[in-house]
Write an enzyme that holds these catalytic residues in place. Sequence first.
Site, mmCIF file in Angstrom:
data_model
loop_
_atom_site.group_PDB
_atom_site.id
_atom_site.type_symbol
_atom_site.label_atom_id
_atom_site.label_comp_id
_atom_site.label_asym_id
_atom_site.label_seq_id
_atom_site.Cartn_x
_atom_site.Cartn_y
_atom_site.Cartn_z
ATOM 1 N N GLU A 1 5.428 15.652 32.872
ATOM 2 C CA GLU A 1 4.041 15.685 33.301
ATOM 3 C C GLU A 1 3.115 15.388 32.131
ATOM 4 O OE1 GLU A 1 5.586 19.152 34.642
ATOM 5 O OE2 GLU A 1 4.488 19.200 36.536
ATOM 6 N N CYS B 1 -3.031 15.983 27.651
ATOM 7 C CA CYS B 1 -1.945 16.890 27.263
ATOM 8 C C CYS B 1 -0.634 16.175 27.556
ATOM 9 C CB CYS B 1 -2.060 18.187 28.067
ATOM 10 S SG CYS B 1 -0.680 19.303 27.760
ATOM 11 N N CYS C 1 12.469 22.212 28.514
ATOM 12 C CA CYS C 1 12.374 22.869 27.200
ATOM 13 C C CYS C 1 13.511 23.870 27.065
ATOM 14 C CB CYS C 1 11.028 23.584 27.069
ATOM 15 S SG CYS C 1 10.781 24.298 25.426
ATOM 16 N N CYS D 1 10.759 30.759 26.737
ATOM 17 C CA CYS D 1 9.686 31.764 26.756
ATOM 18 C C CYS D 1 9.575 32.317 28.183
ATOM 19 C CB CYS D 1 8.367 31.136 26.312
ATOM 20 S SG CYS D 1 8.485 30.406 24.673
ATOM 21 N N CYS E 1 6.715 31.132 30.788
ATOM 22 C CA CYS E 1 6.418 29.701 30.901
ATOM 23 C C CYS E 1 7.279 29.046 31.975
ATOM 24 C CB CYS E 1 6.687 29.040 29.547
ATOM 25 S SG CYS E 1 6.552 27.244 29.572
ATOM 26 N N GLY F 1 8.053 20.779 26.729
ATOM 27 C CA GLY F 1 8.874 20.613 25.533
ATOM 28 C C GLY F 1 8.325 21.257 24.283
ATOM 29 N N GLU F 2 9.202 21.368 23.295
ATOM 30 C CA GLU F 2 8.856 21.912 21.987
ATOM 31 C C GLU F 2 8.861 20.724 21.002
ATOM 32 O OE1 GLU F 2 7.844 24.691 20.145
ATOM 33 O OE2 GLU F 2 8.069 23.124 18.630
ATOM 34 N N SER G 1 1.350 21.833 19.216
ATOM 35 C CA SER G 1 1.583 23.262 19.357
ATOM 36 C C SER G 1 3.076 23.540 19.259
ATOM 37 C CB SER G 1 1.054 23.722 20.725
ATOM 38 O OG SER G 1 1.349 25.081 20.926
ATOM 39 N N SER H 1 2.092 29.157 18.647
ATOM 40 C CA SER H 1 2.094 30.058 19.799
ATOM 41 C C SER H 1 2.572 31.428 19.340
ATOM 42 C CB SER H 1 3.027 29.510 20.893
ATOM 43 O OG SER H 1 2.527 28.292 21.363
ATOM 44 N N LEU H 2 1.635 32.317 19.111
ATOM 45 C CA LEU H 2 1.954 33.649 18.590
ATOM 46 C C LEU H 2 2.407 34.559 19.738
ATOM 47 C CD1 LEU H 2 1.867 35.511 16.070
ATOM 48 C CD2 LEU H 2 -0.519 36.014 16.650
ATOM 49 N N ASN H 3 1.497 34.783 20.653
ATOM 50 C CA ASN H 3 1.809 35.426 21.946
ATOM 51 C C ASN H 3 2.277 36.877 21.908
ATOM 52 O OD1 ASN H 3 1.108 33.021 23.080
ATOM 53 N ND2 ASN H 3 3.189 32.320 23.405
ATOM 54 N N ASN I 1 -1.508 31.899 33.002
ATOM 55 C CA ASN I 1 -1.577 31.048 34.187
ATOM 56 C C ASN I 1 -0.364 31.407 35.037
ATOM 57 O OD1 ASN I 1 -3.932 29.512 33.453
ATOM 58 N ND2 ASN I 1 -2.657 28.591 31.867
ATOM 59 N N CYS J 1 -1.749 25.354 31.135
ATOM 60 C CA CYS J 1 -0.727 25.698 30.130
ATOM 61 C C CYS J 1 0.390 26.505 30.767
ATOM 62 C CB CYS J 1 -1.315 26.591 29.047
ATOM 63 S SG CYS J 1 -2.570 25.840 28.072
HETATM 64 N N1 SAH Z 1 6.192 24.270 23.417
HETATM 65 C C1 SAH Z 1 4.988 24.331 22.702
HETATM 66 C C2 SAH Z 1 3.864 23.559 23.347
HETATM 67 C C3 SAH Z 1 3.746 23.625 24.839
HETATM 68 S S1 SAH Z 1 3.262 25.144 25.553
HETATM 69 C C4 SAH Z 1 4.568 25.766 22.479
HETATM 70 O O1 SAH Z 1 5.133 26.651 23.111
HETATM 71 O O2 SAH Z 1 3.702 25.997 21.646
HETATM 72 C C5 SAH Z 1 1.499 25.192 25.247
HETATM 73 C C6 SAH Z 1 0.917 26.598 25.238
HETATM 74 O O3 SAH Z 1 0.988 27.181 26.539
HETATM 75 C C7 SAH Z 1 1.658 27.532 24.315
HETATM 76 O O4 SAH Z 1 0.753 28.187 23.453
HETATM 77 C C8 SAH Z 1 2.282 28.553 25.262
HETATM 78 O O5 SAH Z 1 2.402 29.801 24.662
HETATM 79 C C9 SAH Z 1 1.304 28.547 26.401
HETATM 80 N N2 SAH Z 1 1.843 29.021 27.676
HETATM 81 C C10 SAH Z 1 3.112 28.949 28.119
HETATM 82 N N3 SAH Z 1 3.212 29.501 29.350
HETATM 83 C C11 SAH Z 1 1.973 29.922 29.706
HETATM 84 C C12 SAH Z 1 1.423 30.543 30.860
HETATM 85 N N4 SAH Z 1 2.171 30.819 31.932
HETATM 86 N N5 SAH Z 1 0.105 30.823 30.875
HETATM 87 C C13 SAH Z 1 -0.680 30.510 29.817
HETATM 88 N N6 SAH Z 1 -0.222 29.898 28.711
HETATM 89 C C14 SAH Z 1 1.092 29.616 28.644
HETATM 90 FE FE1 SF4 Z 2 8.947 25.690 25.676
HETATM 91 FE FE2 SF4 Z 2 6.433 26.050 24.853
HETATM 92 FE FE3 SF4 Z 2 7.180 26.769 27.335
HETATM 93 FE FE4 SF4 Z 2 8.037 28.155 25.226
HETATM 94 S S1 SF4 Z 2 5.915 27.943 25.936
HETATM 95 S S2 SF4 Z 2 9.305 27.465 26.962
HETATM 96 S S3 SF4 Z 2 8.307 26.538 23.735
HETATM 97 S S4 SF4 Z 2 7.126 24.705 26.522
#
Ligand code: SAH
Ligand code: SF4
Length: 370
Positions: free
Chosen positions: A96, A129, A136, A140, A143, A187-188, A216, A239-241, A315, A358
């Site tokens: 996408e 984007c 991926c 996480c 995600c 993807g990463e 990212s 992505s700290l989270n 999201n 995201c």
């Molecule tokens: N793989 C990379 C880039 C793609 S994800 C990464 O993880 O950084 C882009 C951003 O979306 C990241 O900061 C991730 O933490 C965030 N993200 C993933 N799942 C999400 C969700 N369900 N709601 C909001 N943000 C999310």
């Molecule tokens: Fe992959 Fe980024 Fe999603 Fe984590 S947040 S699974 S690294 S796409």
Amino acid sequence: MPTDIQFELLGLSQQELTSLLEAQGQPAFRGRQLHQALYSQRLDSLSALTTFPKSLRERLISDGYRITYPKVEQHFVSQDGTIRYLLGFADGQSVETVWMPDGDGAEDSDSSIAESVPAAAPNRRATICLSSQAGCAVSCQFCMTALLGLQRNLTPGEIVGQVLLLLKEHQVQIGVDRINLVFMGQGEPFLNYDNFLRAACRLVEAGIPESRMTVSTSGIVPRFAEFAAEPVRPRLAISLNASNDGLRDQIMPINRKWNLEALMDAARVFPLRPRERLTFEYVLLSGVNDTPENAQEVVALLRGLKAKVNLIALNPGPEIGFQTPTPEAVSAFQQTLIAAGIPAYLRRPRGRDIYAACGQLKRSTLVPLP
Ligand code: SAH
Ligand code: SF4
């Protein structure tokens, strides 16, 4: 991987194109012409390359060379104007790419400027984007892309092609319209590092400055030093989270490989340009990582860094077992960071209604009705 990638012209540098054509007995300027045709004119087939003599064009085609754009399999339009494209590649894989128009450009123009700009130059802003891998591997827990698993790495041409296709679709005029690129789709990027970086270089050559590109990463720490030294280096978002290792181990299993200490050490020595800041993304999960104590822990982690925080309220997705926090909880978290002197912004969700925001990219074709 597609097997005959050596015949794909999209993704090659000017030098590589020149060598390829020199091997065919052609002068160096043909390499420049082809480079220009690919990245400035956005030519999507060799037969349209009319600056080349017909005989040369036909020889390249019969040798198997080609320019391959991804195909738009489907697209979904959000109420907020965001468009999610489902793009297919030759081997049946798909990813996408998301087009996010930022307003109508009105904030850029006052009437005097508008008069001096021709009607065909709308001076739009948009963010694209893009995906660096199909699926991926990082797993996480919040995600939706993680649920696909890793399908495969994208080639440089497939990464560049996503952007060129959207620029073409939206008739973007580089230098007039303001385009931002974020490598935040499927993807990463740091697990497909060479192809991601190659694509970024081609996109800079297509006229999009590296200062308008952000990559990212979930924290593939060994890549940080290499990335810091690249001659073309987009901005870095991390992505700290989570605010402590126990929590991060649970929601981002990558933390068991490179923990917060390793990640923050790498962030601390990352060289920044004047006025540049690192971005830390923090997905807020209700009752999991969004308490005032978590916010204080983030403050402690970021102490002394030239950084800003982008807060993202979760999201939601059907298979995701977390809840989106209330606006009050989000705001309280943001205020704690701001009070400690850390710039903290709330990322506006774009295209949530069509699974374009995201963490929602999982090739969903059934989108909820408005
Ligand atoms: N793989 C990379 C880039 C793609 S994800 C990464 O993880 O950084 C882009 C951003 O979306 C990241 O900061 C991730 O933490 C965030 N993200 C993933 N799942 C999400 C969700 N369900 N709601 C909001 N943000 C999310
Ligand atoms: Fe992959 Fe980024 Fe999603 Fe984590 S947040 S699974 S690294 S796409």
